[in-house]
Enzyme design. Sequence first.
Site, PDB file in Angstrom:
ATOM      1  N   CYS A 199      -3.702   0.401  -3.031  1.00  0.00           N
ATOM      2  CA  CYS A 199      -3.708  -0.824  -2.230  1.00  0.00           C
ATOM      3  C   CYS A 199      -2.579  -1.759  -2.665  1.00  0.00           C
ATOM      4  CB  CYS A 199      -5.039  -1.547  -2.377  1.00  0.00           C
ATOM      5  SG  CYS A 199      -6.450  -0.662  -1.698  1.00  0.00           S
ATOM      6  N   ASN A 252       0.851  -1.182   0.000  1.00  0.00           N
ATOM      7  CA  ASN A 252       0.000   0.000   0.000  1.00  0.00           C
ATOM      8  C   ASN A 252       0.892   1.238   0.000  1.00  0.00           C
ATOM      9  OD1 ASN A 252       0.597  -0.714   2.804  1.00  0.00           O
ATOM     10  ND2 ASN A 252      -0.944   0.778   3.443  1.00  0.00           N
ATOM     11  N   CYS A 290     -10.436  -4.159  -4.364  1.00  0.00           N
ATOM     12  CA  CYS A 290      -9.376  -5.119  -4.687  1.00  0.00           C
ATOM     13  C   CYS A 290      -9.933  -6.517  -4.936  1.00  0.00           C
ATOM     14  CB  CYS A 290      -8.313  -5.132  -3.597  1.00  0.00           C
ATOM     15  SG  CYS A 290      -7.249  -3.676  -3.698  1.00  0.00           S
ATOM     16  N   CYS A 336      -9.848  -5.150   0.325  1.00  0.00           N
ATOM     17  CA  CYS A 336     -11.013  -4.268   0.300  1.00  0.00           C
ATOM     18  C   CYS A 336     -11.926  -4.683  -0.859  1.00  0.00           C
ATOM     19  CB  CYS A 336     -10.577  -2.810   0.145  1.00  0.00           C
ATOM     20  SG  CYS A 336      -9.951  -2.382  -1.493  1.00  0.00           S
ATOM     21  N   GLU A 389       0.303   5.226   0.606  1.00  0.00           N
ATOM     22  CA  GLU A 389      -0.620   6.298   0.984  1.00  0.00           C
ATOM     23  C   GLU A 389      -0.196   7.615   0.349  1.00  0.00           C
ATOM     24  OE1 GLU A 389      -2.037   4.514   5.282  1.00  0.00           O
ATOM     25  OE2 GLU A 389      -0.766   6.289   5.264  1.00  0.00           O
ATOM     26  N   GLU A 428      -2.716  -4.995  -3.068  1.00  0.00           N
ATOM     27  CA  GLU A 428      -3.177  -5.961  -4.065  1.00  0.00           C
ATOM     28  C   GLU A 428      -3.156  -5.355  -5.474  1.00  0.00           C
ATOM     29  OE1 GLU A 428      -5.735  -6.555  -0.312  1.00  0.00           O
ATOM     30  OE2 GLU A 428      -4.680  -4.928  -1.317  1.00  0.00           O
TER      31      GLU A 428
END
Length: 143
Positions: free
Chosen positions: A65, A54, A101, A98, A56, A67
Amino acid sequence: MTEQSNSGSNRFGGKMSLIDDAKAAQARAYAPYSNFRVGAAIRAKSGHVYTGVNVENVAYPEGTCAEAGAIAAMVLGGDREIAEVVVIGDSDAPVPPCGGCRQKIREFAGPDVCVTMVSRTGDTRTMTVAELLPGAFTTDHMG
């Protein structure tokens, strides 16, 4: 087909090296705002392994993300089919992908592909893509 374990391996076999790959990736995550680091590892049908983290951004919804990063690396590497996925996060419970994803994984994985979710303590939970995303939107819906 949901399975949980705290041993780091399960009846689907061969997960430890992919868990290690996801954990190594997680250590490189960029999460200065939430401090919630996530790593993902994907084994493509070719056998190649791709990882992601991930990332940010101060403009919070603009993050990426783990994934999605691993999937992008897989596509860049020339692969298009996922054989298995591992996701690890900074949580006491195994961390699921999530919703977005889950759909991204389904784009490249069949419904029976296993996704192993791992906690910071090493507990695991394995589910199929179909279990994670029942009623997935697929090309069949596009007519």
